[in-house]
Each structure stands twice: as structure tokens, then as C-alpha cells.
Design a protein around this motif. Structure first.
Motif, PDB file in Angstrom:
ATOM      1  N   MET A 101       3.413 -13.751   1.092  1.00 42.02           N
ATOM      2  CA  MET A 101       2.301 -13.748   2.023  1.00 42.02           C
ATOM      3  C   MET A 101       0.989 -14.053   1.146  1.00 42.02           C
ATOM      4  N   SER A 102       1.246 -14.394  -0.132  1.00 41.44           N
ATOM      5  CA  SER A 102      -0.164 -14.897  -0.730  1.00 41.44           C
ATOM      6  C   SER A 102      -0.467 -16.450  -0.165  1.00 41.44           C
ATOM      7  N   GLN A 103      -1.805 -16.548  -0.182  1.00 41.20           N
ATOM      8  CA  GLN A 103      -2.288 -17.906   0.273  1.00 41.20           C
ATOM      9  C   GLN A 103      -2.897 -18.663  -0.833  1.00 41.20           C
ATOM     10  N   ARG A 151      -7.828  -8.060  11.992  1.00 40.26           N
ATOM     11  CA  ARG A 151      -6.740  -8.002  12.991  1.00 40.26           C
ATOM     12  C   ARG A 151      -5.926  -6.664  12.730  1.00 40.26           C
ATOM     13  N   LEU A 152      -5.810  -5.743  13.716  1.00 36.82           N
ATOM     14  CA  LEU A 152      -5.115  -4.546  13.595  1.00 36.82           C
ATOM     15  C   LEU A 152      -3.730  -4.508  14.209  1.00 36.82           C
ATOM     16  N   GLY A 153      -2.733  -4.545  13.494  1.00 40.94           N
ATOM     17  CA  GLY A 153      -1.446  -4.372  14.137  1.00 40.94           C
ATOM     18  C   GLY A 153      -1.116  -2.949  14.874  1.00 40.94           C
ATOM     19  N   PHE A 154      -0.969  -3.021  16.014  1.00 37.45           N
ATOM     20  CA  PHE A 154      -0.798  -1.701  16.876  1.00 37.45           C
ATOM     21  C   PHE A 154       0.783  -1.344  17.044  1.00 37.45           C
ATOM     22  N   ILE A 162       1.927  -2.921   2.843  1.00 38.56           N
ATOM     23  CA  ILE A 162       0.855  -2.981   3.767  1.00 38.56           C
ATOM     24  C   ILE A 162       0.400  -1.390   4.430  1.00 38.56           C
ATOM     25  N   PRO A 163      -0.830  -1.225   4.273  1.00 39.77           N
ATOM     26  CA  PRO A 163      -1.303   0.225   4.777  1.00 39.77           C
ATOM     27  C   PRO A 163      -0.738   0.491   6.229  1.00 39.77           C
ATOM     28  N   TYR A 164      -0.165   1.636   6.471  1.00 38.60           N
ATOM     29  CA  TYR A 164       0.490   1.979   7.743  1.00 38.60           C
ATOM     30  C   TYR A 164      -0.239   3.390   8.280  1.00 38.60           C
ATOM     31  N   ILE A 165      -0.767   3.470   9.188  1.00 36.03           N
ATOM     32  CA  ILE A 165      -1.729   4.573   9.533  1.00 36.03           C
ATOM     33  C   ILE A 165      -1.012   5.334  10.793  1.00 36.03           C
ATOM     34  N   VAL A 189       7.137  -3.318  12.468  1.00 35.61           N
ATOM     35  CA  VAL A 189       6.251  -3.396  11.237  1.00 35.61           C
ATOM     36  C   VAL A 189       6.244  -4.860  10.267  1.00 35.61           C
ATOM     37  N   GLU A 190       7.634  -4.979  10.284  1.00 40.07           N
ATOM     38  CA  GLU A 190       7.840  -6.567   9.747  1.00 40.07           C
ATOM     39  C   GLU A 190       7.215  -7.593  10.577  1.00 40.07           C
ATOM     40  N   LYS A 191       7.252  -7.684  11.610  1.00 39.07           N
ATOM     41  CA  LYS A 191       6.923  -8.812  12.508  1.00 39.07           C
ATOM     42  C   LYS A 191       5.398  -8.679  12.609  1.00 39.07           C
ATOM     43  N   LEU A 192       4.752  -7.477  12.507  1.00 37.64           N
ATOM     44  CA  LEU A 192       3.037  -7.590  12.429  1.00 37.64           C
ATOM     45  C   LEU A 192       2.656  -7.986  11.120  1.00 37.64           C
ATOM     46  N   ALA A 193       3.285  -7.637  10.097  1.00 37.37           N
ATOM     47  CA  ALA A 193       3.018  -8.025   8.765  1.00 37.37           C
ATOM     48  C   ALA A 193       3.218  -9.324   8.500  1.00 37.37           C
ATOM     49  N   VAL A 194       4.447  -9.809   8.441  1.00 38.85           N
ATOM     50  CA  VAL A 194       4.731 -11.197   8.166  1.00 38.85           C
ATOM     51  C   VAL A 194       4.426 -12.304   9.171  1.00 38.85           C
ATOM     52  N   GLN A 195       4.678 -11.919  10.421  1.00 46.69           N
ATOM     53  CA  GLN A 195       4.476 -13.227  11.254  1.00 46.69           C
ATOM     54  C   GLN A 195       2.964 -13.281  11.853  1.00 46.69           C
TER      55      GLN A 195
END
Lengths: 432, 288
Positions: A1-3, A45-48, A136-139, A103-109
Motif C-alpha cells: 500500500m506504499s506509494q 478519509r475516515l473508514g466507518f 491501520i488504527p482501528y478505533i 476492515v480490509e476493504k476500507l484499508a486496501v480498496q
């Protein structure tokens, strides 16, 4: 996921991300591109992870409303670190397996910056390891003891809502002193209920109480009449905590079973979140007690920030939606989303977090672990909080309310210290 | 509580549960018997009955009216589904399973969108608490049991004595011969599907004052209906009734005296045992 690859690759990533932003925000592409060019970074962008469907849908609906209200306020005040906040919501169906996928979809996609918002404990427990693997932080806003227990990992935090162990520790002395010492517990037969069973039993027996019976109820149960015969006749206090669509039946059948011969009854409002206390069948609750985190019914002496919070979220004086009085909120839980978002804001701004990746996340996590307290106010309307970095868990005040005239009236507030227990875990020792 | 009181409560719970279960499962059994299809959306019809009851009794203020309207509305939904979905795929067994799973999701999500995720209560039309020496019991639950019993008898009479019942039984025994004798098989199919859904809807409507209307409430009903229909023998109405009592009473007794989880284990083991010893169920007919 590094750019950090070749220039052509990073441009393609940028275009992909831009496309996703455009689709996700329903905005025309060029507008987003221009906004991104101006700030140099684009929105945060915050994944909810939200329970839009499944058994947690009532909570999910209000978590989403509260989240949107908080984000609107944050964006009105200039966003987080000067960047507008964008919520990327994804339904997990209140399903553990789907939770990990989300979680995976939010982080990777979707390549979100952080993920937050999960409530149901089984979903949290299933999703947290994936967040740890993806680093990835998961709050979470879950109130289970699983975060503070040390069972999860360094990427998982619960800074916006107190955990069951703290709640129980705070109210148990009040129950023993005011209601009775012989207690029977009725609880759902999974992690959340087991937290109640274990910690209430521990605190109560240490303080001279006796547990007369422990009655676990399978989470899918729809009829409860058969459980009440197991409540011993000499029970002084019936302690109940139930979740799911069967709770009204539970209360009704409890009333039918005991009638006027009832023991004192203490429940957790979790049983009746999203349910109008004036509903038919709940007459039996008159004169019983509830734990609340945040009083659902408005009081005359409310501080201005509580009034402000209620207005912004769209909740009337009975804790229901201003648009539909039958649409009752999950008031003692959803404030956790609001407070969590302001803590994310604080941690992002203080850590200088810019973009996903090991360096940014290290700074974010270490900053968050360093927090010690949050003052009461617009950002923390429920009350002041203490944060224990090594536990990744926040502590706050608890409320005991009594049902009077089909409303909840606050009769006791605990201090933050009443809920604090000796920490068992230390996440800060885990490598990042 | 004494052992006698425990047993009495178990018997009460078991009987009321069995009667409602029989009513729900009867619809599933009817549909399977006549149409030879497995209707996975049956639980959704049960749920829809409860939701319609909530709407009618909240908006129009009459539970009794709801009890009449719910099966009609849900029956109509089923008839439309039959015409638009099941008939075009020719009632092919495998396809109908997939199609009715789709129907289940469509109905559930539509209810979630329109009605919302809440569990909403309906006031029972008649409410009293029966006070036994050592425990109290809901009077409405006893009435539910009674109404369910009356409806079961009525369905039985309709199948055994009316022309439509004759058509249904004829179609069940041999579809082609029935058609040769001028039985309108297509219409019988549609009627059976609508009636099956209607029976589930009545059961849903009756149970709302006890259980609240919620968009996921059909899953449990579906599962137990399947257990009952398999145990009783696919397509056998008598078997369905007997199996509902076996499951209901054993569930009531085991869960009051021991634990509800054990009761579910016992019910599942019972099904496994019956299937192992007598593959077609207690009263199932041989399918050629």
C-alpha cells in the motif's frame, strides 16, 4: 500500500484514489482534483464500519447520524488539520466475518486514513486482528472489555466510550448499598454478557454481596418465560442486561412472571436502547433502576454543551429523533462516535499525521497513547474523561436512573475514579 | 418453585409454542405438498405478517382488523411473487430454492428500508395476567394458543371438505392426472402459495403482541418450521401437526427444566434420529 514506487505508478494510484473519492463523495471529478491540488493532500478519509443491517441496525443507524453530525461540525470549523473530513461508510451486517472483510476493504480498496465506529463485541473481536495485520488504527465504540483486557492489538483503541468492566465497577457498590445484597444476574450468553457476569460477580462478592444465580440467555432467544423460574425466591436484586430485538418481550414476560412480588430490578439501558419507555408492555419497569452512560431524557438543568449536542444530532427531549418521535435513539452509546471523532481530530493534529503508512500511524498511535484526559464540553458532551494509554481505554462518569412516570430520572452519578480498576494490559509494549 | 409448578409452566409454554409453530409450519408444508417446492421465503412471510399488523394496528387502531388484513396483504404479495418469479421458472425445484432466497432478501431489505431496524410493539387486544400460585402467565398467550388451534382446525376442514381442498389434494397426489381431470393446476399452485403465506402471516400477526415486529424475526420461524416439516414428513399436514407438538413440548419441558440450549440440541438430534431411522419423516409419503 506504499506509494513510494516509480513516478508512473504513483500517478496511477493518485488517479485511482481520485476516482474513488469522486464516486464516494458523489462529487464531480474536477472539483475533487482542484480541492486536492489546493491543500496538497485532499480530505482526511475516515473508514466507518457501521451496522446498517443485521441485529445491530438500530445502533448502526444512530451511530451513523451522530457521526455525520460530528463531521459536519468539524468541517464547519475547518476540518482536521485544515483538511475536510470525509466519511467512507461500509456496512458489516453486524456479522463478524463480514466485519473483517470490511476492515480490509476500507484499508486496501478505499485506502482510508483510519477506521472507526464498530460496536458489537463479536464484530470487534473478529475485525481487530485484521486491522492489526494491515497495521491501520482501528478505533472502536464498543464498550466491551476486550480492548482493555489486552486481547486485541496495538492498533485498536477505545477512547470514546467506557467499557463494561468500568461501568459495572462503578455501579455495583450503589446496587449493593441501596437495593440489596442477594443478586441474580440475567445476561446474554456471549462476550458482552460474560463481561457483566464476570466483573459484577467479582466486585459484588468482594463487597459483601452474594450472587444467587447466573442465568445466561442465548442471543437469538425470543421467549423468556422459561428462564424466570430459575430466579431463586430469596433474590433481592434482579440484574438484567439484554440486547437485541427480544428485549421488550423480556421485560413484559418478567412482569408477567413476577407481578407485584418482584424483587428490586436493576438493568442496563442497553436492554432498551432504541425503545420508547412509554411502549405498551413496559409498565412493569416503573420504579426500577437503570445504568445509563448519558441521560436519555433532557433535564431542566442541562449544561449548554449537552443541549448543543442534542440539537446537532437531532434528538428531542425524550431522546427520540426530532423528525419522528417514535424513532428512539441509542443515547447512552452513540455519543461515543461524536467523542471519538474529536479525539481523532486532536490526535491527528498533534501528531502531524499526513498520510497512511508506518511513519504517520506511529506518530498517531503514540500521540493517542500519550493522552491522559479530555475535558467536558462540546467535544466531550457526556462528561470529563480519563484516558489510560497502556489500556487504550477511556474512563468516565456513570449514571444511575430510575423509571418514573415512564421516563428515566437521574438519581446518582458516579465519579470517574469509581470506575477505574487495576490495569491488566499494556499495549504500549507491543511493537508497531 | 416446586417441580409441579415447573412442569406446569413447561406444559403451558410448550403447548402455546407448539400451536403457533404448527400454524407457521402448516403453510410451508402445504406449499411443499402441493407444489413440490421448498419455499425459503416462508419466514419472510411470517415477518411481513407481523409488520403489516404493526402498521394496521398503529395507523387504524384495530388489532382485530390487522389480524384479517395481514394474511390478505401477505397472501397477495405471495401471489404476485408466484406470478412474477416462480411461474416463469417453471417451479423447477433447484431454481425455486434460489429464487425464494432472493425473495427473502428482497422482502427483508424492503422492510428494513421502509419500516426500519426497530423492534416495535403492538398492544394486545385482550390483556390480563393469569396468576398461578407460584408464577404469573400472560393471558394473551393462552388466547394465541386457542386462536391458533381454531385456525388449524379450520385449515384442516378446508382441505378435507371443500372443492379447493379436493383440488389441492388431487394436485398433491398426481399433478398430471389431476390436470387430466380438469383441475386448474396453475391456479391451485398460486392459491396454495398464497394460502401458505397467509398462514405464516396469521401466525406472525398473532405473535406480535408477544414478540414485537422486527425485520429479522422470520429467520427463527423459518428454521423451526423446517425442523417441524422435515420431522413430520414433507407434505404431510398431519405429520406437521404431530411434529410441532413433539418439538414444542420437548422444547418447553427441556428448556424450563434444564437449559434452552439443551432444548435446541435435543430438537436437532430428534430430527437427525428420525431422518436416519425413517428418511421420509414420521408421516411422510414415499416420493416416487
Amino acid at each position: 500500500m506504499s506509494q513510494d514506487g516509480a513516478p508512473t505508478l504513483s500517478r496511477r494510484h493518485f488517479l485511482q484514489a481520485g476516482g474513488l473519492v469522486a464516486v464516494g463523495a458523489h462529487l464531480p471529478g474536477p472539483g475533487v482534483a482542484r480541492a486536492a491540488a489546493q491543500t496538497g493532500q485532499g480530505p482526511l478519509r475516515l473508514g466507518f464500519q457501521v451496522h446498517r443491517t443485521g441485529i445491530g441496525a438500530v445502533y448502526g443507524r444512530w451511530y451513523e447520524r451522530t457521526t455525520m453530525a460530528a463531521v459536519k461540525l468539524i468541517n464547519e470549523k475547518g476540518g482536521i488539520g485544515g483538511r475536510p473530513v470525509e466519511i467512507v461508510a461500509e456496512d458489516d451486517g453486524t456479522d463478524p466475518k463480514r466485519g473483517a472483510e470490511v476492515v480490509e476493504k476500507l484499508a486496501v480498496q478505499h485506502k482510508v486514513d483510519l477506521i472507526f465506529g464498530t460496536l458489537f463485541s463479536h464484530v470487534v473481536i473478529a475485525s481487530a486482528p485484521r486491522a492489526g495485520e494491515l497495521k491501520i488504527p482501528y478505533i472502536v465504540v464498543s464498550e466491551g472489555y476486550h480492548v482493555a483486557s489486552g486481547r486485541l492489538n496495538r492498533y485498536v483503541f477505545q477512547p470514546g466510550i467506557t467499557d463494561v468492566r468500568a461501568q459495572v465497577t462503578a455501579v455495583a457498590p450503589w446496587i449493593l448499598k441501596n437495593l440489596g445484597k442477594k443478586v441474580t444476574l440475567i445476561f446474554p450468553d456471549y462476550a458482552f454478557g460474560h463481561d457483566h457476569r464476570d466483573f459484577f460477580s467479582r466486585v459484588a462478592t468482594a463487597q459483601g454481596g452474594t450472587i444467587r444465580a447466573l442465568i445466561p440467555i442465548p442471543p437469538t432467544e425470543t421467549s423468556f418465560t422459561k428462564y424466570f423460574p430459575r430466579v431463586p425466591a430469596d433474590t433481592e436484586v434482579l440484574y438484567h442486561v439484554m440486547v437485541g430485538p427480544g428485549v421488550l418481550t423480556f421485560v413484559k414476560e418478567m412482569g408477567e412472571h413476577f407481578g407485584a412480588r418482584r424483587p428490586q430490578i436493576f438493568g442496563f439501558i442497553d436492554s432498551l436502547e432504541g425503545v420508547d419507555l412509554a411502549s405498551p408492555g413496559l409498565e412493569f419497569l416503573e420504579g426500577t433502576y437503570f445504568w445509563e452512560a448519558f441521560p436519555r431524557y433532557a433535564a431542566a438543568t442541562m449544561p449548554p454543551h449537552v443541549r448543543f449536542y442534542r440539537e446537532r444530532v437531532g434528538v428531542n427531549d425524550n431522546g427520540a429523533s426530532v423528525n419522528d418521535p417514535r424513532d428512539v435513539s441509542t443515547f447512552s452509546h452513540m455519543f461515543g462516535c461524536w467523542e471519538t471523532l474529536f479525539i481523532i481530530k486532536r490526535a491527528v493534529e498533534q501528531s502531524g499525521y499526513k498520510k497512511p503508512g508506518a511513519a504517520g500511524y506511529r506518530a498517531f498511535i503514540e500521540t493517542l497513547e500519550g493522552f491522559q484526559s479530555f475535558p467536558e464540553g462540546t467535544e466531550h458532551p457526556q462528561g470529563p474523561k480519563k484516558f489510560v494509554g497502556r489500556l487504550h481505554q477511556v474512563f468516565g462518569r456513570q449514571v444511575v436512573s430510575k423509571v418514573e412516570k415512564r421516563r428515566l430520572t437521574v438519581i446518582h452519578r458516579t465519579a470517574i475514579e469509581d470506575s477505574m480498576y487495576a490495569p491488566e494490559a499494556d499495549y504500549t509494549k507491543q511493537p508497531l | 418453585m416446586s417441580l409441579e409448578a415447573h412442569l406446569f409452566l413447561a406444559l403451558l409454554e410448550g403447548t402455546v409454542g407448539a400451536l403457533v409453530l404448527a400454524l407457521t409450519a402448516l403453510g410451508l408444508s402445504l406449499v411443499f405438498g402441493v407444489m413440490r417446492i421448498v419455499n425459503v421465503a416462508h419466514g419472510a412471510f411470517f415477518m411481513l405478517g407481523a409488520i403489516v399488523t404493526w402498521y394496521v394496528s398503529t395507523l387504524l387502531g384495530s388489532f382485530l382488523l390487522a389480524l384479517v388484513v395481514a394474511p390478505l396483504v401477505v397472501g397477495a404479495v405471495a401471489v404476485v411473487a408466484d406470478r412474477l418469479v416462480l411461474r416463469p421458472i417453471g417451479y423447477e425445484p433447484e431454481s425455486t430454492i434460489v429464487a425464494t432466497i432472493g425473495l427473502l432478501y428482497i422482502l427483508e431489505q424492503a422492510v428494513l428500508m421502509i419500516y426500519g431496524p426497530y423492534a416495535r410493539p403492538v398492544t394486545a387486544p385482550i390483556y390480563f395476567r393469569v396468576d398461578f400460585p407460584s408464577f404469573g402467565y400472560s393471558g394473551y398467550k393462552l388466547i394465541v394458543g386457542g386462536v391458533a388451534a381454531i385456525l388449524l382446525v379450520a385449515t384442516w376442514i378446508a382441505l378435507a371438505r371443500t372443492k379447493l381442498g379436493l383440488y389441492m389434494r388431487a394436485t398433491q397426489q398426481d399433478r398430471e392426472i389431476a390436470q387430466a381431470f380438469a383441475v386448474p393446476v396453475g391456479r391451485v399452485y398460486t392459491t396454495a402459495f398464497g394460502a401458505g403465506a397467509g398462514l405464516a402471516a396469521v401466525a406472525g400477526a398473532l405473535i406480535v403482541p408477544v414478540q414485537q415486529a422486527h425485520y429479522l424475526m422470520g429467520l427463527d420461524a423459518l428454521l423451526l418450521s423446517f425442523v417441524v416439516v422435515i420431522l413430520g414428513g414433507l407434505g404431510s399436514l398431519r405429520g406437521t401437526l404431530v411434529a410441532a407438538f413433539v418439538v414444542g413440548l420437548s422444547d418447553g419441558a427441556v428448556s424450563v427444566l434444564f437449559s434452552p440450549t439443551l432444548a435446541k440440541i435435543v430438537a436437532t438430534l430428534l430430527v437427525a434420529l428420525v431422518l436416519a431411522v425413517r428418511g421420509r419423516g414420521l408421516f411422510g409419503e414415499e416420493i416416487a
